[in-house]
Design a protein around this motif. Structure first.
Motif, PDB file in Angstrom:
ATOM      1  N   THR A 119       8.093  12.656  -7.186  1.00 18.04           N
ATOM      2  CA  THR A 119       7.702  11.276  -6.961  1.00 18.04           C
ATOM      3  C   THR A 119       6.479  11.187  -6.066  1.00 18.04           C
ATOM      4  O   THR A 119       6.179  12.114  -5.314  1.00 18.04           O
ATOM      5  CB  THR A 119       8.847  10.463  -6.318  1.00 18.04           C
ATOM      6  N   THR A 120       5.800  10.051  -6.180  1.00 22.02           N
ATOM      7  CA  THR A 120       4.716   9.700  -5.274  1.00 22.02           C
ATOM      8  C   THR A 120       5.007   8.298  -4.763  1.00 22.02           C
ATOM      9  O   THR A 120       5.612   7.484  -5.475  1.00 22.02           O
ATOM     10  CB  THR A 120       3.345   9.739  -5.969  1.00 22.02           C
ATOM     11  N   PRO A 121       4.605   8.023  -3.542  1.00 20.38           N
ATOM     12  CA  PRO A 121       4.915   6.717  -2.961  1.00 20.38           C
ATOM     13  C   PRO A 121       4.239   5.570  -3.699  1.00 20.38           C
ATOM     14  O   PRO A 121       3.129   5.720  -4.230  1.00 20.38           O
ATOM     15  CB  PRO A 121       4.373   6.814  -1.532  1.00 20.38           C
ATOM     16  N   PHE A 122       4.910   4.430  -3.730  1.00 21.78           N
ATOM     17  CA  PHE A 122       4.281   3.203  -4.223  1.00 21.78           C
ATOM     18  C   PHE A 122       3.288   2.755  -3.152  1.00 21.78           C
ATOM     19  O   PHE A 122       3.586   2.845  -1.966  1.00 21.78           O
ATOM     20  CB  PHE A 122       5.335   2.113  -4.473  1.00 21.78           C
ATOM     21  N   PRO A 123       2.110   2.263  -3.544  1.00 20.32           N
ATOM     22  CA  PRO A 123       1.106   1.871  -2.550  1.00 20.32           C
ATOM     23  C   PRO A 123       1.406   0.507  -1.906  1.00 20.32           C
ATOM     24  O   PRO A 123       0.699  -0.477  -2.137  1.00 20.32           O
ATOM     25  CB  PRO A 123      -0.195   1.856  -3.360  1.00 20.32           C
ATOM     26  N   TYR A 124       2.473   0.470  -1.123  1.00 19.93           N
ATOM     27  CA  TYR A 124       2.803  -0.761  -0.406  1.00 19.93           C
ATOM     28  C   TYR A 124       1.606  -1.193   0.435  1.00 19.93           C
ATOM     29  O   TYR A 124       0.936  -0.360   1.035  1.00 19.93           O
ATOM     30  CB  TYR A 124       4.016  -0.547   0.508  1.00 19.93           C
ATOM     31  N   GLY A 125       1.360  -2.494   0.452  1.00 19.88           N
ATOM     32  CA  GLY A 125       0.253  -3.029   1.247  1.00 19.88           C
ATOM     33  C   GLY A 125      -1.053  -3.111   0.490  1.00 19.88           C
ATOM     34  O   GLY A 125      -2.004  -3.716   0.970  1.00 19.88           O
TER      35      GLY A 125
END
Length: 183
Positions: free
Chosen positions: A155-161
């Motif tokens: 997985t890769t992080p969702f680009p929150y912000g």
């Protein structure tokens, strides 16, 4: 006798998008993923993300970047679907897949995915197709699994912000890598 046209009427044609297509393709992508219009199809992200799915700059970048193309699918000269293909050596990346909501569920998406895989294999010599899908999109992931993709658990992080990717309505979003070998 039923004379109404079927949802899959008319053979689709495929071509690479040009910069002139950007406004229509942004509208198509937005309608397939976000807002009330997206609820007419089954691939909506409206319950997990608000805001935009993409913007003209993002679509233009896919069209103009070296090794990248935005395959546009038309019926009777009108865009009804699109998908991104990116050449990454032995791997092709598949993304920005959108089918007009009223045409979803009729087999068009399956045909487009098969054509994208064929192009990646035959034109680029790709051995694998990669894509990332928001991990909570279980129904969509299952659809890809039925077409031979496998979950990798990577997985890769969702680009929150970063509002360019939408406004999350949950705090557990990540992208999961799905992979398919291209025979």
């Amino acid at each position: 006798m039923d004379t109404a046209p079927s949802r899959d009427a008319g053979e689709p044609t495929y071509r690479d998008a040009t910069e002139a297509d950007v406004p229509e393709l942004v509208a198509l992508i937005e309608s397939a993923y976000r807002g009330e219009a997206s609820r007419a199809g089954w691939t909506t992200e409206a319950d997990i993300l608000g805001g935009q799915r993409t913007d003209p700059e993002g679509v233009r970048q896919v069209i103009t970047s070296p090794g990248s193309r935005l395959l546009t699918v038309e019926r009777d000269g009108e865009p009804v679907a699109c998908c991104q293909l990116e050449h990454r050596g032995d791997i092709a990346y598949f993304g920005m897949f959108a089918v007009r909501p009223g045409l979803q569920g009729g087999g068009l998406g399956r045909r487009i995915l098969a054509e994208a895989e064929r192009l990646a294999r035959e034109e680029w010599g790709a051995r694998e197709m990669h894509m990332t899908v928001i991990s909570v999109r279980e129904e969509l992931i299952a659809w890809y699994e039925r077409r031979g993709y496998r979950r990798t658990g990577r997985t890769t992080p969702f680009p929150y912000g970063d509002e360019r990717f939408g406004l999350p309505r949950r705090d557990d979003l990540v992208f999961e890598l799905l992979v398919k070998e291209l025979p």
